[in-house]
Design a protein around this motif. Structure first.
Motif, PDB file in Angstrom:
ATOM      1  N   GLU A  26       0.792  -1.125  -0.005  1.00 21.58           N
ATOM      2  CA  GLU A  26      -0.147  -0.155   0.099  1.00 21.58           C
ATOM      3  C   GLU A  26       0.900   1.265  -0.007  1.00 21.58           C
ATOM      4  O   GLU A  26       0.541   2.225  -0.778  1.00 21.58           O
ATOM      5  CB  GLU A  26      -0.986   0.137   1.068  1.00 21.58           C
ATOM      6  CG  GLU A  26      -1.934   1.265   1.122  1.00 21.58           C
ATOM      7  CD  GLU A  26      -2.873   1.374   2.401  1.00 21.58           C
ATOM      8  OE1 GLU A  26      -3.498   2.061   2.661  1.00 21.58           O
ATOM      9  OE2 GLU A  26      -2.989   0.369   3.307  1.00 21.58           O
ATOM     10  N   ASP A  30       0.821   4.036  -2.934  1.00 18.22           N
ATOM     11  CA  ASP A  30       0.696   5.491  -2.749  1.00 18.22           C
ATOM     12  C   ASP A  30       1.769   6.366  -3.129  1.00 18.22           C
ATOM     13  O   ASP A  30       1.441   7.347  -3.926  1.00 18.22           O
ATOM     14  CB  ASP A  30       0.461   5.739  -1.119  1.00 18.22           C
ATOM     15  CG  ASP A  30      -0.928   5.342  -0.392  1.00 18.22           C
ATOM     16  OD1 ASP A  30      -1.922   5.312  -1.456  1.00 18.22           O
ATOM     17  OD2 ASP A  30      -1.007   5.225   0.789  1.00 18.22           O
ATOM     18  N   GLY A  80      -2.595   7.879   0.909  1.00 16.89           N
ATOM     19  CA  GLY A  80      -3.882   8.396   0.261  1.00 16.89           C
ATOM     20  C   GLY A  80      -3.918   8.530  -1.038  1.00 16.89           C
ATOM     21  O   GLY A  80      -5.099   8.599  -1.859  1.00 16.89           O
ATOM     22  N   SER A  82      -3.002   6.736  -3.564  1.00 11.95           N
ATOM     23  CA  SER A  82      -3.578   5.599  -4.574  1.00 11.95           C
ATOM     24  C   SER A  82      -5.056   5.284  -4.567  1.00 11.95           C
ATOM     25  O   SER A  82      -5.785   4.663  -5.277  1.00 11.95           O
ATOM     26  CB  SER A  82      -2.788   4.234  -4.101  1.00 11.95           C
ATOM     27  OG  SER A  82      -3.368   3.787  -2.700  1.00 11.95           O
ATOM     28  N   LYS A  83      -5.712   6.150  -3.621  1.00 10.68           N
ATOM     29  CA  LYS A  83      -7.156   6.081  -3.660  1.00 10.68           C
ATOM     30  C   LYS A  83      -7.787   7.191  -4.206  1.00 10.68           C
ATOM     31  O   LYS A  83      -8.938   7.293  -4.637  1.00 10.68           O
ATOM     32  CB  LYS A  83      -7.392   6.457  -1.952  1.00 10.68           C
ATOM     33  CG  LYS A  83      -7.097   5.444  -0.961  1.00 10.68           C
ATOM     34  CD  LYS A  83      -7.484   3.998  -1.162  1.00 10.68           C
ATOM     35  CE  LYS A  83      -7.009   3.089  -0.104  1.00 10.68           C
ATOM     36  NZ  LYS A  83      -5.737   2.487  -0.418  1.00 10.68           N
ATOM     37  N   THR A  85      -9.285   9.051  -7.483  1.00  8.24           N
ATOM     38  CA  THR A  85      -9.945   8.627  -8.861  1.00  8.24           C
ATOM     39  C   THR A  85      -9.192   9.447 -10.181  1.00  8.24           C
ATOM     40  O   THR A  85      -8.429  10.323  -9.723  1.00  8.24           O
ATOM     41  CB  THR A  85     -11.407   9.108  -8.770  1.00  8.24           C
ATOM     42  OG1 THR A  85     -11.553  10.566  -8.673  1.00  8.24           O
ATOM     43  CG2 THR A  85     -12.145   8.468  -7.641  1.00  8.24           C
TER      44      THR A  85
END
Length: 96
Positions: A26, A30, A80, A82-83, A85
């Motif tokens: 993760e 990121d 964050g 990679s979260k 859109t």
């Protein structure tokens, strides 16, 4: 090799072997997304390199133990990304 030599060599080798944890994956996703965000949004090279280098330095200080770094209060600057859109990322600039 003596038993002490084998033990010391294993201590050096251990953090550099084995599979990544989900937390490590993760973190890398990121970081990758933060770099993409910086490229797409025209941020300076220095800005993104400073953020990523700072995060890597913190993890390295703990012998590449991301969990240990976070336990002492470290919050990666790339958290964050990679979260986001595709709409959050912005449109890539035309590259010549």
């Amino acid at each position: 090799m003596t038993e002490k030599t084998v033990e010391m060599a294993e201590r050096l080798r251990r953090p550099l072997s084995g599979r990544m944890t989900e937390q490590q994956v993760e973190f890398l996703r990121d970081a990758q997304a933060a770099i993409d965000f910086a490229i797409r949004n025209g941020l300076s090279f220095a800005a993104i390199v400073t953020a990523v280098a700072s995060d890597l330095n913190e993890v390295t200080r703990e012998g590449y133990d991301l969990g240990k770094a976070k336990a002492r209060g470290f919050v990666p600057r790339v958290t964050g990304y990679s979260k986001l859109t595709p709409d959050d990322l912005g449109m890539p600039d035309e590259l010549d």
